[in-house]
Design a protein around this motif. Structure first.
Motif, mmCIF file in Angstrom:
data_model
loop_
_atom_site.group_PDB
_atom_site.id
_atom_site.type_symbol
_atom_site.label_atom_id
_atom_site.label_comp_id
_atom_site.label_asym_id
_atom_site.label_seq_id
_atom_site.Cartn_x
_atom_site.Cartn_y
_atom_site.Cartn_z
ATOM 1 N N GLN A 80 -40.553 -28.709 90.026
ATOM 2 C CA GLN A 80 -41.020 -27.219 89.720
ATOM 3 C C GLN A 80 -42.700 -27.070 89.545
ATOM 4 N N VAL A 81 -43.513 -26.082 90.229
ATOM 5 C CA VAL A 81 -44.677 -25.885 90.044
ATOM 6 C C VAL A 81 -44.664 -24.839 89.048
ATOM 7 N N PRO A 82 -44.989 -25.123 87.865
ATOM 8 C CA PRO A 82 -44.509 -23.919 86.616
ATOM 9 C C PRO A 82 -45.638 -22.705 86.936
ATOM 10 N N GLU A 83 -45.134 -21.691 86.256
ATOM 11 C CA GLU A 83 -46.083 -20.737 85.859
ATOM 12 C C GLU A 83 -47.149 -21.233 84.925
ATOM 13 N N GLY A 84 -48.261 -20.448 84.996
ATOM 14 C CA GLY A 84 -49.371 -20.866 84.034
ATOM 15 C C GLY A 84 -49.778 -21.935 84.077
ATOM 16 N N LEU A 156 -39.119 -28.014 96.527
ATOM 17 C CA LEU A 156 -40.121 -27.527 95.684
ATOM 18 C C LEU A 156 -40.056 -26.026 95.318
ATOM 19 N N MET A 157 -40.069 -25.873 94.112
ATOM 20 C CA MET A 157 -39.753 -24.507 93.284
ATOM 21 C C MET A 157 -41.097 -24.259 92.785
ATOM 22 N N LEU A 158 -41.758 -22.943 93.409
ATOM 23 C CA LEU A 158 -43.028 -22.614 92.861
ATOM 24 C C LEU A 158 -42.862 -21.269 92.029
ATOM 25 N N THR A 186 -38.203 -28.150 101.457
ATOM 26 C CA THR A 186 -37.751 -26.813 101.376
ATOM 27 C C THR A 186 -38.211 -26.338 100.043
ATOM 28 N N VAL A 187 -38.380 -24.962 100.173
ATOM 29 C CA VAL A 187 -39.190 -24.121 99.177
ATOM 30 C C VAL A 187 -38.603 -23.106 98.552
ATOM 31 N N LEU A 188 -38.458 -23.105 97.402
ATOM 32 C CA LEU A 188 -38.011 -22.011 96.891
ATOM 33 C C LEU A 188 -39.080 -21.051 95.878
#
Lengths: 234, 290
Positions: A80-84, A156-158, A186-188
């Motif tokens: 995950q690419v986290p928020e913030g 990858l989840m962004l 794959t991207v979410l």
């Protein structure tokens, strides 16, 4: 590739997700849109193992994720690419990237991945010795995406990668996301920037107060009355 | 009062300060990584001192040699304590965490009281009374050794945090817990490592203190209160601060003992402490809090 089935998540007594089901197929880009507080971040945190679902199942390549710890989930290839952004501000850019390849899955290839990532984000090579906290907002976003790539994700989840960035930088980020996807990741994508996100995606889901209320191709959702009304403000 | 007496006292203060710094380092590491104030730090040091004391008394093993055994045991004990009693309260409100570490301290102290009785004991080793003269300065040898040992441990710890993957993971988990979990760092294990290292720091400090300090079930309180002063003085969570604060406190205590009465030496420390808190509440080297 990723399947959520009837996932309920609670914060104490407060239910944040109600029976969320969705699927992401290998090598597609899927977008999850929804207003503030709809549960988008909660959903990603649940997939990453930072939150535990009370009911339901999360499977990745047929394997149950919902009982694994976050580090095992990264090990499985879901990153995950986290928020913030959540960079390590006092560590250097290089140290941040090195830590991205902390798992056994990624560590042996660290030097090679680093070379790849630096080639894709030349600005990070320039800033390698600088503290991550001293980067501009756009550079930090690139650094956190680069850090996630260091883990060699297959999914990858962004979480809101365009949040708070200048339009030019947003264009650049979306270009990078398409390019990463083009290389077989794959991207979410979770976004408030609905138009751009849906235009980039093959399929999308609309989340409203913890429930999936709509799903379809990116184009369908863009043209849907409900999406437009609820999230584009007209 | 001759200059050489003052200089010697100053130098011995610096030596003692090195030891305080080491105790404070363990405390500040645990606080920096987990935001937990470990009241059991002193009790753990006391147990380490007893371990070295008995190994010397019964086994004839020099305290410095006994570190080969006590250091790994100290680390393992810290690691186990973290997993068994600290992890369950990590998400709990702060006062619950305080009660947990305080309870642990009371337990460890009373266990020592039961096992060893309340009498203070001192260990005489061949070099307990030895001193080294350096020009006009007279240095107590056990304090000099402790100082060198404390500096060596500090340096090792610094190198570990700066250059190893695990050390970087520790710093990352300290700064951004969720971010660390999301890159695949097993945060709970890393926390246990931090507690283990913190305990190993007091284990080392304990062994090095034994040749010139008494051992009793309450000795940890005396030392750890000083260490708390050092940590707050230097800035919570700051390594350089722990080192600087430790040296400063050692010097103030030593000079205080020289100019005022020995038992009043601690007044100087607390006066300094209050002054720093008044004028720089975040500590000498701490980041100003938001």
């Amino acid at each position: 590739m990723l399947e959520l089935e009837g996932v309920d998540v609670f914060y104490g007594d407060l239910q944040a997700l109600h029976g969320v089901s969705l699927t992401v197929e290998a090598s597609e880009i899927v977008t999850l849109v929804g207003g503030n507080g709809a549960g988008k971040t909660t959903m990603l945190r649940t997939v990453s193992g930072l939150l535990r679902p009370r009911r339901g199942e999360i499977r990745f390549e047929g394997r149950r994720l919902d009982r694994l710890t976050p580090d095992r989930i990264v090990e499985a290839g879901v990153v995950q690419v986290p928020e913030g952004r959540r960079l390590f501000p006092s560590l250097t850019v290089r140290e941040n990237l090195d830590l991205g390849a902390y798992t056994r899955r990624a560590r042996p290839a660290r030097a090679r991945t680093l070379e790849d990532v630096m080639a894709r984000f030349p600005i990070l090579r320039e800033r390698a010795g600088q503290r991550a906290g001293s980067l501009s907002g756009g550079e930090q976003q690139m650094c956190v995406i680069a850090r996630a790539l260091m883990a060699r994700p297959s999914l990858l989840m962004l979480d809101e990668p365009s949040l708070g960035l200048a339009p030019m930088v947003v264009q650049e980020i979306f270009r990078i996301i398409r390019e990463i996807n083009g290389r077989g990741v794959t991207v979410l994508l979770v976004e408030q920037n609905v138009r751009q996100a849906l235009a980039t995606s093959r399929r999308g889901y609309v989340l409203e107060t913890g429930r999936i209320v709509l799903s379809g191709t990116g184009q369908e959702l863009l043209e849907s009355e409900q999406t437009l009304k609820a999230y584009l403000g007209r | 009062m001759s200059a050489s007496v003052v200089l010697s006292s100053l130098a011995n203060g610096v030596m003692l300060g090195g030891l305080y710094a080491l105790v404070a380092l363990g405390l500040t590491l645990i606080f920096g990584v987990m935001k937990i104030i470990n009241f059991a730090h002193g009790a753990l040091m006391m147990w380490a001192m007893y371990a070295s004391f008995w190994l010397a008394k019964l086994g004839g093993v020099d305290p410095y040699l006994s570190l080969a055994v006590t250091l790994p045991v100290g680390f393992a004990a810290g690691y186990a304590i973290q997993r068994a009693v600290i992890t369950p309260v990590l998400e709990a409100p702060e006062h619950n965490q305080l009660l947990m570490t305080l309870g642990l301290a009371l337990f460890l102290e009373n266990l020592a009281l039961l096992a060893f009785k309340a009498d203070p004991r001192t260990l005489l080793v061949s070099y307990s009374q030895a001193s080294v003269s350096l020009g006009p300065i007279l240095l107590s040898l056990p304090r000099l050794l402790a100082f060198a040992g404390a500096l060596a441990v500090t340096l090792l710890l610094f190198l570990f945090l700066k250059f190893t993957d695990l050390g970087k993971a520790l710093r990352a988990a300290a700064e951004e817990r969720d971010g660390a979990a999301l890159v695949g760092i097993p945060v709970r294990r890393v926390y246990a490592v931090a507690f283990g290292i913190g305990t190993a720091c007091v284990t080392a400090a304990g062994a090095m203190a034994v040749p010139f300090f008494y051992v009793s079930p309450e000795v940890g309180n005396t030392l750890v209160i000083t260490a708390f002063v050092v940590v707050v003085l230097g800035g919570m969570g700051s390594f350089a601060g722990a080192l600087a604060g430790g040296l400063l406190v050692g010097v103030v205590e030593s000079l205080g003992g020289l100019f005022v009465h020995g038992s009043l030496a601690q007044i100087g420390i607390f006066a300094l402490f209050i002054l720093v808190l008044l004028f720089k509440p975040s500590g000498l080297l701490g980041a100003p809090s938001a």
